[in-house]
Motif scaffolding. Structure first.
Motif, PDB file in Angstrom:
ATOM      1  N   MET A 156       0.833  -1.202   0.000  1.00 31.79           N
ATOM      2  CA  MET A 156       0.000   0.000   0.000  1.00 31.79           C
ATOM      3  C   MET A 156       0.867   1.251   0.000  1.00 31.79           C
ATOM      4  O   MET A 156       1.869   1.332   0.722  1.00 31.79           O
ATOM      5  CB  MET A 156      -0.917   0.001   1.237  1.00 31.79           C
ATOM      6  CG  MET A 156      -1.904   1.155   1.282  1.00 31.79           C
ATOM      7  SD  MET A 156      -3.157   0.866   2.574  1.00 31.79           S
ATOM      8  CE  MET A 156      -4.070   2.405   2.500  1.00 31.79           C
ATOM      9  N   ILE A 157       0.492   2.210  -0.856  1.00 33.23           N
ATOM     10  CA  ILE A 157       1.097   3.539  -0.859  1.00 33.23           C
ATOM     11  C   ILE A 157       0.178   4.434  -0.036  1.00 33.23           C
ATOM     12  O   ILE A 157      -0.961   4.685  -0.422  1.00 33.23           O
ATOM     13  CB  ILE A 157       1.235   4.092  -2.284  1.00 33.23           C
ATOM     14  CG1 ILE A 157       2.054   3.131  -3.148  1.00 33.23           C
ATOM     15  CG2 ILE A 157       1.876   5.475  -2.265  1.00 33.23           C
ATOM     16  CD1 ILE A 157       2.029   3.482  -4.617  1.00 33.23           C
ATOM     17  N   PHE A 158       0.667   4.910   1.099  1.00 34.96           N
ATOM     18  CA  PHE A 158      -0.194   5.643   2.023  1.00 34.96           C
ATOM     19  C   PHE A 158      -0.347   7.103   1.590  1.00 34.96           C
ATOM     20  O   PHE A 158       0.439   7.643   0.811  1.00 34.96           O
ATOM     21  CB  PHE A 158       0.357   5.557   3.439  1.00 34.96           C
ATOM     22  CG  PHE A 158       0.304   4.172   4.017  1.00 34.96           C
ATOM     23  CD1 PHE A 158      -0.841   3.701   4.628  1.00 34.96           C
ATOM     24  CD2 PHE A 158       1.395   3.320   3.930  1.00 34.96           C
ATOM     25  CE1 PHE A 158      -0.909   2.419   5.140  1.00 34.96           C
ATOM     26  CE2 PHE A 158       1.354   2.034   4.435  1.00 34.96           C
ATOM     27  CZ  PHE A 158       0.204   1.583   5.041  1.00 34.96           C
ATOM     28  N   GLN A 159      -1.374   7.736   2.146  1.00 31.81           N
ATOM     29  CA  GLN A 159      -1.766   9.078   1.729  1.00 31.81           C
ATOM     30  C   GLN A 159      -0.740  10.132   2.129  1.00 31.81           C
ATOM     31  O   GLN A 159      -0.484  11.067   1.384  1.00 31.81           O
ATOM     32  CB  GLN A 159      -3.131   9.406   2.342  1.00 31.81           C
ATOM     33  CG  GLN A 159      -3.748  10.687   1.831  1.00 31.81           C
ATOM     34  CD  GLN A 159      -5.210  10.807   2.252  1.00 31.81           C
ATOM     35  OE1 GLN A 159      -5.807   9.860   2.725  1.00 31.81           O
ATOM     36  NE2 GLN A 159      -5.779  11.969   2.058  1.00 31.81           N
ATOM     37  N   GLU A 160      -0.140  10.013   3.298  1.00 32.38           N
ATOM     38  CA  GLU A 160       0.795  11.016   3.800  1.00 32.38           C
ATOM     39  C   GLU A 160       2.162  10.378   4.007  1.00 32.38           C
ATOM     40  O   GLU A 160       2.412   9.758   5.037  1.00 32.38           O
ATOM     41  CB  GLU A 160       0.276  11.615   5.117  1.00 32.38           C
ATOM     42  CG  GLU A 160      -1.029  12.389   5.002  1.00 32.38           C
ATOM     43  CD  GLU A 160      -0.859  13.684   4.227  1.00 32.38           C
ATOM     44  OE1 GLU A 160       0.295  14.134   4.040  1.00 32.38           O
ATOM     45  OE2 GLU A 160      -1.881  14.245   3.796  1.00 32.38           O
ATOM     46  N   THR A 178      -1.397  11.289  -4.905  1.00 33.28           N
ATOM     47  CA  THR A 178      -0.953  12.611  -5.358  1.00 33.28           C
ATOM     48  C   THR A 178      -1.435  13.735  -4.454  1.00 33.28           C
ATOM     49  O   THR A 178      -1.346  14.905  -4.823  1.00 33.28           O
ATOM     50  CB  THR A 178      -1.447  12.869  -6.797  1.00 33.28           C
ATOM     51  OG1 THR A 178      -2.871  12.768  -6.842  1.00 33.28           O
ATOM     52  CG2 THR A 178      -0.858  11.861  -7.760  1.00 33.28           C
ATOM     53  N   THR A 179      -1.925  13.409  -3.258  1.00 28.81           N
ATOM     54  CA  THR A 179      -2.400  14.437  -2.338  1.00 28.81           C
ATOM     55  C   THR A 179      -1.252  15.359  -1.928  1.00 28.81           C
ATOM     56  O   THR A 179      -0.152  14.905  -1.640  1.00 28.81           O
ATOM     57  CB  THR A 179      -3.009  13.795  -1.079  1.00 28.81           C
ATOM     58  OG1 THR A 179      -4.150  13.042  -1.469  1.00 28.81           O
ATOM     59  CG2 THR A 179      -3.433  14.849  -0.068  1.00 28.81           C
ATOM     60  N   GLN A 193       2.367  15.570  -9.554  1.00 24.74           N
ATOM     61  CA  GLN A 193       1.233  14.655  -9.674  1.00 24.74           C
ATOM     62  C   GLN A 193       1.299  13.877 -10.987  1.00 24.74           C
ATOM     63  O   GLN A 193       1.155  12.652 -11.014  1.00 24.74           O
ATOM     64  CB  GLN A 193      -0.088  15.443  -9.624  1.00 24.74           C
ATOM     65  CG  GLN A 193      -0.487  15.902  -8.244  1.00 24.74           C
ATOM     66  CD  GLN A 193      -1.841  16.582  -8.260  1.00 24.74           C
ATOM     67  OE1 GLN A 193      -2.657  16.345  -9.145  1.00 24.74           O
ATOM     68  NE2 GLN A 193      -2.098  17.429  -7.280  1.00 24.74           N
ATOM     69  N   ALA A 194       1.520  14.588 -12.072  1.00 28.06           N
ATOM     70  CA  ALA A 194       1.586  13.943 -13.382  1.00 28.06           C
ATOM     71  C   ALA A 194       2.728  12.928 -13.429  1.00 28.06           C
ATOM     72  O   ALA A 194       2.578  11.840 -13.995  1.00 28.06           O
ATOM     73  CB  ALA A 194       1.759  14.989 -14.482  1.00 28.06           C
ATOM     74  N   GLN A 195       3.870  13.269 -12.835  1.00 23.85           N
ATOM     75  CA  GLN A 195       5.015  12.351 -12.821  1.00 23.85           C
ATOM     76  C   GLN A 195       4.703  11.093 -12.021  1.00 23.85           C
ATOM     77  O   GLN A 195       5.043   9.973 -12.444  1.00 23.85           O
ATOM     78  CB  GLN A 195       6.240  13.054 -12.238  1.00 23.85           C
ATOM     79  CG  GLN A 195       6.784  14.180 -13.101  1.00 23.85           C
ATOM     80  CD  GLN A 195       7.920  14.921 -12.429  1.00 23.85           C
ATOM     81  OE1 GLN A 195       8.332  14.585 -11.315  1.00 23.85           O
ATOM     82  NE2 GLN A 195       8.442  15.935 -13.094  1.00 23.85           N
ATOM     83  N   ARG A 236       9.551  12.027  -1.327  1.00 20.54           N
ATOM     84  CA  ARG A 236       9.066  11.092  -0.295  1.00 20.54           C
ATOM     85  C   ARG A 236       7.982  10.174  -0.852  1.00 20.54           C
ATOM     86  O   ARG A 236       7.924   8.993  -0.493  1.00 20.54           O
ATOM     87  CB  ARG A 236       8.539  11.870   0.916  1.00 20.54           C
ATOM     88  CG  ARG A 236       9.620  12.494   1.773  1.00 20.54           C
ATOM     89  CD  ARG A 236       9.057  12.972   3.103  1.00 20.54           C
ATOM     90  NE  ARG A 236       8.138  14.072   2.942  1.00 20.54           N
ATOM     91  CZ  ARG A 236       8.462  15.357   3.046  1.00 20.54           C
ATOM     92  NH1 ARG A 236       9.721  15.701   3.312  1.00 20.54           N
ATOM     93  NH2 ARG A 236       7.565  16.307   2.898  1.00 20.54           N
ATOM     94  N   GLN A 237       7.131  10.723  -1.726  1.00 24.00           N
ATOM     95  CA  GLN A 237       6.095   9.880  -2.328  1.00 24.00           C
ATOM     96  C   GLN A 237       6.729   8.800  -3.198  1.00 24.00           C
ATOM     97  O   GLN A 237       6.268   7.647  -3.221  1.00 24.00           O
ATOM     98  CB  GLN A 237       5.137  10.741  -3.151  1.00 24.00           C
ATOM     99  CG  GLN A 237       3.879  10.039  -3.593  1.00 24.00           C
ATOM    100  CD  GLN A 237       3.007   9.586  -2.445  1.00 24.00           C
ATOM    101  OE1 GLN A 237       3.243   8.552  -1.838  1.00 24.00           O
ATOM    102  NE2 GLN A 237       2.000  10.375  -2.117  1.00 24.00           N
TER     103      GLN A 237
END
Length: 370
Positions: free
Chosen positions: A110-114, A198-199, A206-208, A176-177
């Motif tokens: 899982m890729i988390f939101q923050e 992308t939040t 975001q596009a990347q 970090r994302q």
């Protein structure tokens, strides 16, 4: 963390081509003010190698669905009241937690939101990626460290040999994302769950990130479950869509069906609220009202207080997901039942005028090209 409550006995496994099969999942939270039905009877399937988007406003139950699948909720106050989750031919809610830990981070990730709050600030990013590889692949430290460098290189981080020794606070939000994605991909999972990936990122980053997810999925043939509130991201990234509202699925179908010919009034409202060039200088369309309190949900249709097409039956009878529109498309709305047939006919012209379906289609097309 204690074991979840699971109803005794499980059903028949899904066909081999179905990687993830969620059946009538109900996750509630017991708090001082009462019980919150955060996820209330949702079902969906995700075939191997395909993409599914879950969209909806904040508080609709999207992230709780993902955390339930990963079995990362604190129990209590959370409780898995009912349902089954089949992953790769195995029912994972009835698994001992030790066995689930071997799947989590390895076969599903899982890729988390923050990312800043999900990464440990006192360890380097290399240590955190290498630890996951060591845990699941049973390799030596040097091999795990090399895998961490390779993962950072895979997600496009420059100078990975140097970056692997840095701490999360030394990196930008986009970097970090990418680290979170690298960590999720380090063990080559069969299922990748991306929760608002992308939040808080600027549009260029975001596009990347979205392009990176598409490239990685094409390269690894993993399935992607994408959770977002951005319909533009949905139009670009996924093949099928589930729309959630107040803990329930209100519409599901292919991305073309849901974005071009929406059947649930809530989906219509979401699409009508997308800005486009034809609305320049005009007031933006909005869905009136607010999401209802989870402690005081409407007795029948949960969208009824905000729905411009509601009538008396909507306040008395809870709607079910029924066939609506094209093949496989379903909506939770009484307009698509025999009881609503005459009313649907009477309202057809008004719906097209009020919702402005052609404008919706143009907005969806613009979102897809964004």
């Amino acid at each position: 963390m204690t074991e979840p409550k699971v109803v005794a006995g499980v059903g028949v496994p899904p066909p081999p081509e179905i990687l993830l099969d969620v059946r009538n999942l109900k996750t509630h939270f017991h708090v001082m003010d009462g019980t919150v039905p955060a996820v209330d009877g949702i079902s969906f399937s995700l075939p191997r190698g395909e993409t599914l988007g879950i969209v909806g406003e904040s508080g609709s139950g999207k992230s709780v669905t993902a955390l339930t699948i990963m079995r990362l909720l604190d129990i209590p106050p959370a409780e898995i009241v009912e349902g089954e989750i089949w992953f790769d031919g195995k029912e994972i809610l009835s698994m001992p937690i030790d066995r689930m830990r071997r799947i989590r981070g390895n076969d599903m990730a899982m890729i988390f939101q923050e990312p800043l709050t999900s990464l440990n600030p006192v360890f380097t990013v290399g240590d955190q990626i290498a630890e996951q590889v060591e845990t699941h692949r049973k390799v030596r430290r040097k091999e795990a460290w090399d895998r961490a460098i390779q993962s950072l290189k895979l997600v496009g981080i420059p100078s990975p040999e140097r970056r692997v020794k840095q701490y999360p606070h030394e990196m930008s939000g986009g970097m970090r994302q990418r680290v979170m994605i690298a960590m999720a991909l380090s063990c080559e999972p069969k299922l990748l769950i991306a929760d608002e990936p992308t939040t808080a990122l600027d549009v260029t980053i975001q596009a990347q990130i979205l392009e990176l997810l598409k490239e990685i999925q094409d390269r690894t043939d993993s399935a992607l479950l994408l959770i977002t509130h951005d319909l533009g991201v949905v139009a670009e990234m996924v093949e099928n869509v589930v729309v959630m509202y107040a803990g329930q699925i209100v519409e599901e179908g292919s991305v073309d069906q849901v974005l071009m010919t929406p059947r649930a009034p809530y989906t219509m409202g979401l699409l009508a609220s997308i800005p486009n060039v034809h609305k320049r200088g005009d007031r933006l369309s909005v869905i009136k009202g607010v999401v209802p309190s989870p402690f005081n949900l409407p007795p029948a249709c949960r969208f009824e207080p905000r729905c411009p097409y509601a009538w008396d039956l909507c306040r008395r009878e809870p709607p079910e997901l029924v066939a609506a529109g094209g093949r496989g498309q379903r909506a939770r709305c009484l307009l698509h039942t025999p009881a609503g047939e005459s009313r649907r006919r009477d309202l057809l012209e008004a719906v097209e005028t009020l919702v402005d379906v052609p404008a919706q289609q143009e907005a969806a097309a613009e979102a897809a090209g964004a």
